[in-house]
Write a protein that holds these residues in place. Structure first.
Motif, PDB file in Angstrom:
ATOM      1  N   LEU A   1      12.240  -1.725   7.606  1.00 10.43           N
ATOM      2  CA  LEU A   1      13.063  -1.255   8.721  1.00 10.43           C
ATOM      3  C   LEU A   1      14.185  -0.342   8.232  1.00 10.43           C
ATOM      4  N   ARG A   2      14.768  -0.688   7.090  1.00  9.64           N
ATOM      5  CA  ARG A   2      15.894   0.080   6.571  1.00  9.64           C
ATOM      6  C   ARG A   2      15.464   1.399   5.946  1.00  9.64           C
ATOM      7  N   ARG A   3      14.357   1.392   5.219  1.00 12.24           N
ATOM      8  CA  ARG A   3      13.932   2.585   4.487  1.00 12.24           C
ATOM      9  C   ARG A   3      13.058   3.523   5.318  1.00 12.24           C
ATOM     10  N   GLY A   4      12.411   3.019   6.342  1.00 12.79           N
ATOM     11  CA  GLY A   4      11.661   3.891   7.243  1.00 12.79           C
ATOM     12  C   GLY A   4      10.209   4.113   6.860  1.00 12.79           C
ATOM     13  N   SER A   5       9.537   4.960   7.647  1.00 11.91           N
ATOM     14  CA  SER A   5       8.099   5.134   7.542  1.00 11.91           C
ATOM     15  C   SER A   5       7.660   5.836   6.259  1.00 11.91           C
ATOM     16  N   GLU A   6       8.463   6.724   5.714  1.00  9.12           N
ATOM     17  CA  GLU A   6       8.070   7.404   4.479  1.00  9.12           C
ATOM     18  C   GLU A   6       7.986   6.407   3.327  1.00  9.12           C
ATOM     19  N   PHE A   7       8.911   5.461   3.316  1.00  9.93           N
ATOM     20  CA  PHE A   7       8.872   4.396   2.309  1.00  9.93           C
ATOM     21  C   PHE A   7       7.602   3.568   2.466  1.00  9.93           C
ATOM     22  N   VAL A   8       7.274   3.200   3.705  1.00  9.72           N
ATOM     23  CA  VAL A   8       6.068   2.419   3.961  1.00  9.72           C
ATOM     24  C   VAL A   8       4.835   3.197   3.519  1.00  9.72           C
ATOM     25  N   ARG A   9       4.821   4.492   3.777  1.00 10.91           N
ATOM     26  CA  ARG A   9       3.683   5.335   3.386  1.00 10.91           C
ATOM     27  C   ARG A   9       3.471   5.300   1.874  1.00 10.91           C
ATOM     28  N   ILE A  10       4.540   5.414   1.101  1.00 14.90           N
ATOM     29  CA  ILE A  10       4.444   5.409  -0.359  1.00 14.90           C
ATOM     30  C   ILE A  10       3.942   4.055  -0.853  1.00 14.90           C
ATOM     31  N   VAL A  11       4.518   2.965  -0.314  1.00 17.26           N
ATOM     32  CA  VAL A  11       4.087   1.627  -0.719  1.00 17.26           C
ATOM     33  C   VAL A  11       2.620   1.413  -0.349  1.00 17.26           C
ATOM     34  N   LEU A  12       2.216   1.911   0.820  1.00 13.97           N
ATOM     35  CA  LEU A  12       0.824   1.777   1.250  1.00 13.97           C
ATOM     36  C   LEU A  12      -0.123   2.413   0.246  1.00 13.97           C
ATOM     37  N   LEU A  13       0.196   3.626  -0.207  1.00 11.56           N
ATOM     38  CA  LEU A  13      -0.661   4.306  -1.174  1.00 11.56           C
ATOM     39  C   LEU A  13      -0.737   3.533  -2.489  1.00 11.56           C
ATOM     40  N   VAL A  14       0.396   3.014  -2.943  1.00  8.79           N
ATOM     41  CA  VAL A  14       0.411   2.236  -4.187  1.00  8.79           C
ATOM     42  C   VAL A  14      -0.444   0.986  -4.041  1.00  8.79           C
ATOM     43  N   VAL A  15      -0.276   0.282  -2.921  1.00  7.56           N
ATOM     44  CA  VAL A  15      -1.028  -0.957  -2.698  1.00  7.56           C
ATOM     45  C   VAL A  15      -2.519  -0.676  -2.593  1.00  7.56           C
ATOM     46  N   VAL A  16      -2.889   0.410  -1.934  1.00  5.60           N
ATOM     47  CA  VAL A  16      -4.311   0.755  -1.807  1.00  5.60           C
ATOM     48  C   VAL A  16      -4.927   0.994  -3.189  1.00  5.60           C
ATOM     49  N   VAL A  17      -4.225   1.724  -4.045  1.00  3.92           N
ATOM     50  CA  VAL A  17      -4.724   1.974  -5.402  1.00  3.92           C
ATOM     51  C   VAL A  17      -4.891   0.656  -6.152  1.00  3.92           C
ATOM     52  N   VAL A  18      -3.909  -0.223  -6.028  1.00  3.31           N
ATOM     53  CA  VAL A  18      -3.986  -1.519  -6.704  1.00  3.31           C
ATOM     54  C   VAL A  18      -5.153  -2.340  -6.161  1.00  3.31           C
ATOM     55  N   MET A  19      -5.335  -2.325  -4.828  1.00  2.00           N
ATOM     56  CA  MET A  19      -6.426  -3.086  -4.230  1.00  2.00           C
ATOM     57  C   MET A  19      -7.785  -2.586  -4.693  1.00  2.00           C
ATOM     58  N   VAL A  20      -7.950  -1.261  -4.739  1.00  2.00           N
ATOM     59  CA  VAL A  20      -9.225  -0.696  -5.189  1.00  2.00           C
ATOM     60  C   VAL A  20      -9.488  -1.079  -6.639  1.00  2.00           C
ATOM     61  N   THR A  21      -8.454  -0.989  -7.473  1.00  2.00           N
ATOM     62  CA  THR A  21      -8.597  -1.354  -8.884  1.00  2.00           C
ATOM     63  C   THR A  21      -8.949  -2.826  -9.039  1.00  2.00           C
ATOM     64  N   ARG A  22      -8.243  -3.681  -8.284  1.00  2.00           N
ATOM     65  CA  ARG A  22      -8.481  -5.133  -8.380  1.00  2.00           C
ATOM     66  C   ARG A  22      -9.888  -5.496  -7.894  1.00  2.00           C
ATOM     67  N   LEU A  23     -10.305  -4.933  -6.771  1.00  2.00           N
ATOM     68  CA  LEU A  23     -11.630  -5.230  -6.242  1.00  2.00           C
ATOM     69  C   LEU A  23     -12.725  -4.674  -7.155  1.00  2.00           C
ATOM     70  N   GLY A  24     -12.472  -3.496  -7.720  1.00  2.00           N
ATOM     71  CA  GLY A  24     -13.436  -2.907  -8.642  1.00  2.00           C
ATOM     72  C   GLY A  24     -13.616  -3.767  -9.876  1.00  2.00           C
ATOM     73  N   TRP A  25     -12.524  -4.294 -10.404  1.00  2.00           N
ATOM     74  CA  TRP A  25     -12.588  -5.174 -11.573  1.00  2.00           C
ATOM     75  C   TRP A  25     -13.343  -6.451 -11.224  1.00  2.00           C
ATOM     76  N   GLN A  26     -13.053  -6.992 -10.017  1.00  2.00           N
ATOM     77  CA  GLN A  26     -13.725  -8.203  -9.569  1.00  2.00           C
ATOM     78  C   GLN A  26     -15.221  -7.995  -9.413  1.00  2.00           C
ATOM     79  N   GLN A  27     -15.617  -6.813  -8.930  1.00  2.00           N
ATOM     80  CA  GLN A  27     -17.013  -6.545  -8.662  1.00  2.00           C
ATOM     81  C   GLN A  27     -17.783  -6.116  -9.901  1.00  2.00           C
ATOM     82  N   PHE A  28     -17.162  -5.245 -10.722  1.00  2.00           N
ATOM     83  CA  PHE A  28     -17.912  -4.626 -11.813  1.00  2.00           C
ATOM     84  C   PHE A  28     -17.386  -4.980 -13.202  1.00  2.00           C
ATOM     85  N   GLY A  29     -16.215  -5.622 -13.260  1.00  4.29           N
ATOM     86  CA  GLY A  29     -15.603  -5.900 -14.560  1.00  4.29           C
ATOM     87  C   GLY A  29     -16.306  -7.014 -15.312  1.00  4.29           C
TER      88      GLY A  29
END
Length: 255
Positions: free
Chosen positions: A227-255
């Protein structure tokens, strides 16, 4: 588990609450930590204990967001009920479906989300100049509640993220409001899955209660920061989390 294990799980629950409140995906922090600390835990028990903590965290997020963000409760409350039923059905279907088939699909969708958000920086940051009709809004919210709610019970990772992206892209909602809407529906899906896992005896209540308190603390902090930092902050965190999720799921599936 000894004291060190408890401290690790409480820290993970707090971090998961923060991430989940901002963009979703907190389950990708708690679940791996549960399996790391307690390798012999049954998957259903890990999922049930995670949902016990997640219900508390999403409820706290809803309350925090609702104080600052206007909510269409006449639409969101029925959507939350639909999500609860869909998540319970999804949780019941876990044993009937090969979850390995879903992980590559989820990874592809998450990559597409990251590419889309990167290529369209205005999505979720500014309101749509042509607001959706009331009929479209109802259709999108209720369908998202049913489909993504079922996914939450069946698999789970990124439920809040998928809801936020759906509302931002299809309804032109900015990310902070999309996150607030997502928390209501995610709270419903968490409750639905929790009821199923509780009825089947797959919740560690003492551990879940401690993790719930930590999750609430993280969720309140994350909601306030969004709420304090606004939508641009949420957008940046979203991109970081998506990258982490893809990496984590990829490791789980193929690692």
């Amino acid at each position: 588990m000894d004291l060190a294990d408890w401290l690790v799980l409480l820290a993970a629950a707090g971090a998961a609450g923060w991430v989940d409140a901002v963009v979703g995906g907190g389950g990708l922090i708690i679940l791996p930590t549960l399996f790391l600390v307690s390798p012999g835990i049954a998957p259903a028990t890990a999922l049930g204990t995670n949902k016990f903590a997640a219900v508390a965290g999403t409820t706290a997020s809803v309350v925090t967001f609702a104080r600052k963000v206007p909510m269409n409760w006449r639409l969101l409350l029925p959507a939350g009920v639909i999500a609860a039923g869909a998540a319970a059905a999804g949780a019941a279907a876990v044993s009937l479906i090969d979850r390995d088939l879903f992980i590559p699909i989820v990874m592809v969708v998450l990559v597409a989300v990251a590419v889309f958000v990167t290529a369209r920086p205005s999505v979720g940051v500014t309101l749509a100049t042509d607001p959706p009709t009331r009929r479209k809004t109802i259709l999108v919210v209720l369908l998202a509640a049913g489909l993504i709610g079922a996914y939450d019970g069946l698999l789970g990772p990124g439920t809040g993220t998928f809801l936020i992206i759906t509302f931002a892209t299809l309804l032109g909602t900015e990310f902070v409001r999309a996150a607030a809407m997502a928390k209501v529906i995610n709270c419903g899906s968490n409750v639905g899955a929790l009821l199923f896992f509780g009825a089947t005896g797959h919740i560690m209540f003492a551990l879940g209660a401690g993790m719930a308190l930590a999750n609430v603390a993280g969720a309140v902090a994350g909601s306030r920061m969004a709420l304090r930092r606004g939508s641009e902050f949420v957008r940046i965190v979203l991109l970081v989390v998506v990258v982490v999720m893809v990496t984590r799921l990829g490791w789980q599936q193929f690692g």
